[in-house]
Write a protein that holds these residues in place. Structure first.
Motif, PDB file in Angstrom:
ATOM      1  N   LEU A  80       0.860  -1.180   0.000  1.00  0.00           N
ATOM      2  CA  LEU A  80       0.000   0.000   0.000  1.00  0.00           C
ATOM      3  C   LEU A  80       0.899   1.232   0.000  1.00  0.00           C
ATOM      4  O   LEU A  80       1.560   1.520   1.009  1.00  0.00           O
ATOM      5  N   GLN A  81       0.938   1.907  -1.129  1.00  0.00           N
ATOM      6  CA  GLN A  81       1.678   3.166  -1.235  1.00  0.00           C
ATOM      7  C   GLN A  81       0.753   4.298  -0.837  1.00  0.00           C
ATOM      8  O   GLN A  81      -0.304   4.484  -1.469  1.00  0.00           O
ATOM      9  N   MET A  82       1.121   5.016   0.207  1.00  0.00           N
ATOM     10  CA  MET A  82       0.274   6.087   0.733  1.00  0.00           C
ATOM     11  C   MET A  82       0.980   7.419   0.534  1.00  0.00           C
ATOM     12  O   MET A  82       2.043   7.655   1.128  1.00  0.00           O
ATOM     13  N   ASN A  83       0.413   8.259  -0.301  1.00  0.00           N
ATOM     14  CA  ASN A  83       0.961   9.584  -0.580  1.00  0.00           C
ATOM     15  C   ASN A  83       0.038  10.665  -0.026  1.00  0.00           C
ATOM     16  O   ASN A  83      -1.136  10.411   0.249  1.00  0.00           O
ATOM     17  N   SER A  84       0.572  11.855   0.103  1.00  0.00           N
ATOM     18  CA  SER A  84      -0.215  13.000   0.583  1.00  0.00           C
ATOM     19  C   SER A  84      -0.992  12.647   1.846  1.00  0.00           C
ATOM     20  O   SER A  84      -2.205  12.906   1.949  1.00  0.00           O
ATOM     21  N   LEU A  85      -0.295  12.081   2.791  1.00  0.00           N
ATOM     22  CA  LEU A  85      -0.965  11.624   4.012  1.00  0.00           C
ATOM     23  C   LEU A  85      -1.543  12.792   4.800  1.00  0.00           C
ATOM     24  O   LEU A  85      -0.979  13.896   4.827  1.00  0.00           O
ATOM     25  N   LYS A  86      -2.690  12.515   5.429  1.00  0.00           N
ATOM     26  CA  LYS A  86      -3.403  13.504   6.219  1.00  0.00           C
ATOM     27  C   LYS A  86      -3.526  13.011   7.670  1.00  0.00           C
ATOM     28  O   LYS A  86      -3.478  11.798   7.902  1.00  0.00           O
ATOM     29  N   PRO A  87      -3.712  13.915   8.606  1.00  0.00           N
ATOM     30  CA  PRO A  87      -3.887  13.483  10.003  1.00  0.00           C
ATOM     31  C   PRO A  87      -5.023  12.465  10.163  1.00  0.00           C
ATOM     32  O   PRO A  87      -4.930  11.556  10.994  1.00  0.00           O
ATOM     33  N   GLU A  88      -6.052  12.587   9.351  1.00  0.00           N
ATOM     34  CA  GLU A  88      -7.181  11.651   9.452  1.00  0.00           C
ATOM     35  C   GLU A  88      -6.854  10.257   8.935  1.00  0.00           C
ATOM     36  O   GLU A  88      -7.666   9.339   9.068  1.00  0.00           O
ATOM     37  N   ASP A  89      -5.675  10.076   8.351  1.00  0.00           N
ATOM     38  CA  ASP A  89      -5.228   8.741   7.959  1.00  0.00           C
ATOM     39  C   ASP A  89      -4.609   7.986   9.137  1.00  0.00           C
ATOM     40  O   ASP A  89      -4.278   6.800   9.009  1.00  0.00           O
ATOM     41  N   THR A  90      -4.432   8.668  10.250  1.00  0.00           N
ATOM     42  CA  THR A  90      -3.851   8.034  11.426  1.00  0.00           C
ATOM     43  C   THR A  90      -4.730   6.882  11.909  1.00  0.00           C
ATOM     44  O   THR A  90      -5.933   7.060  12.144  1.00  0.00           O
ATOM     45  N   ALA A  91      -4.139   5.705  12.013  1.00  0.00           N
ATOM     46  CA  ALA A  91      -4.882   4.506  12.408  1.00  0.00           C
ATOM     47  C   ALA A  91      -3.915   3.328  12.498  1.00  0.00           C
ATOM     48  O   ALA A  91      -2.760   3.435  12.080  1.00  0.00           O
ATOM     49  N   VAL A  92      -4.421   2.227  13.015  1.00  0.00           N
ATOM     50  CA  VAL A  92      -3.717   0.956  12.889  1.00  0.00           C
ATOM     51  C   VAL A  92      -4.180   0.323  11.576  1.00  0.00           C
ATOM     52  O   VAL A  92      -5.388   0.195  11.341  1.00  0.00           O
ATOM     53  N   TYR A  93      -3.236  -0.035  10.744  1.00  0.00           N
ATOM     54  CA  TYR A  93      -3.535  -0.613   9.438  1.00  0.00           C
ATOM     55  C   TYR A  93      -3.339  -2.132   9.507  1.00  0.00           C
ATOM     56  O   TYR A  93      -2.287  -2.613   9.934  1.00  0.00           O
TER      57      TYR A  93
END
Length: 119
Positions: A80-93
């Motif tokens: 999973l390539q995650m770009n332009s991360l935002k604070p709301e992406d904070t989580a356990v994946y």
């Protein structure tokens, strides 16, 4: 029995990128879907993205255009390539694999990896 081992989580600033990986081992057929889910504090676990053995993908609306899921079938690994991360992406994946046989679905989960997006 399938084991999933995740790697790649961490702490990043908003706008930065991370790449998660998940390697599956054990009894794995070609009739499967691998995916990533996430769970933030106080929220339910939600699908982020998944990908079939043939490469068809599904994304949550909140990550479309920013995240890319891919897989290497020879290595039984999903990324999973995650770009332009935002604070709301904070989580356990969490990594997930669903296998289909005899009309039944068999699911396995990884242990989870923390992604924190904060300045």
């Amino acid at each position: 029995q399938v084991q999933l081992v995740e790697a790649g989580g961490g702490l990043v600033q908003p706008g930065e990128s991370l790449r998660l990986s998940c390697a599956a081992s054990g009894t794995i057929s070609s009739f499967n879907v691998m995916g990533w889910y996430r769970q933030a504090p106080g929220k339910e676990r939600e699908l982020v993205a998944d990908i079939t053995y043939g490469g068809s993908t599904t994304y949550a609306d909140s990550v479309k255009g920013r995240f890319t899921i891919s897989r290497d079938n020879a290595k039984n690994t999903v990324y999973l390539q995650m770009n332009s991360l935002k604070p709301e992406d904070t989580a356990v994946y969490y990594c997930n694999i669903k296998q289909f046989a005899g009309g039944r679905t068999y699911a396995s989960w990884g242990q989870g990896t923390q992604v924190t997006v904060s300045s």
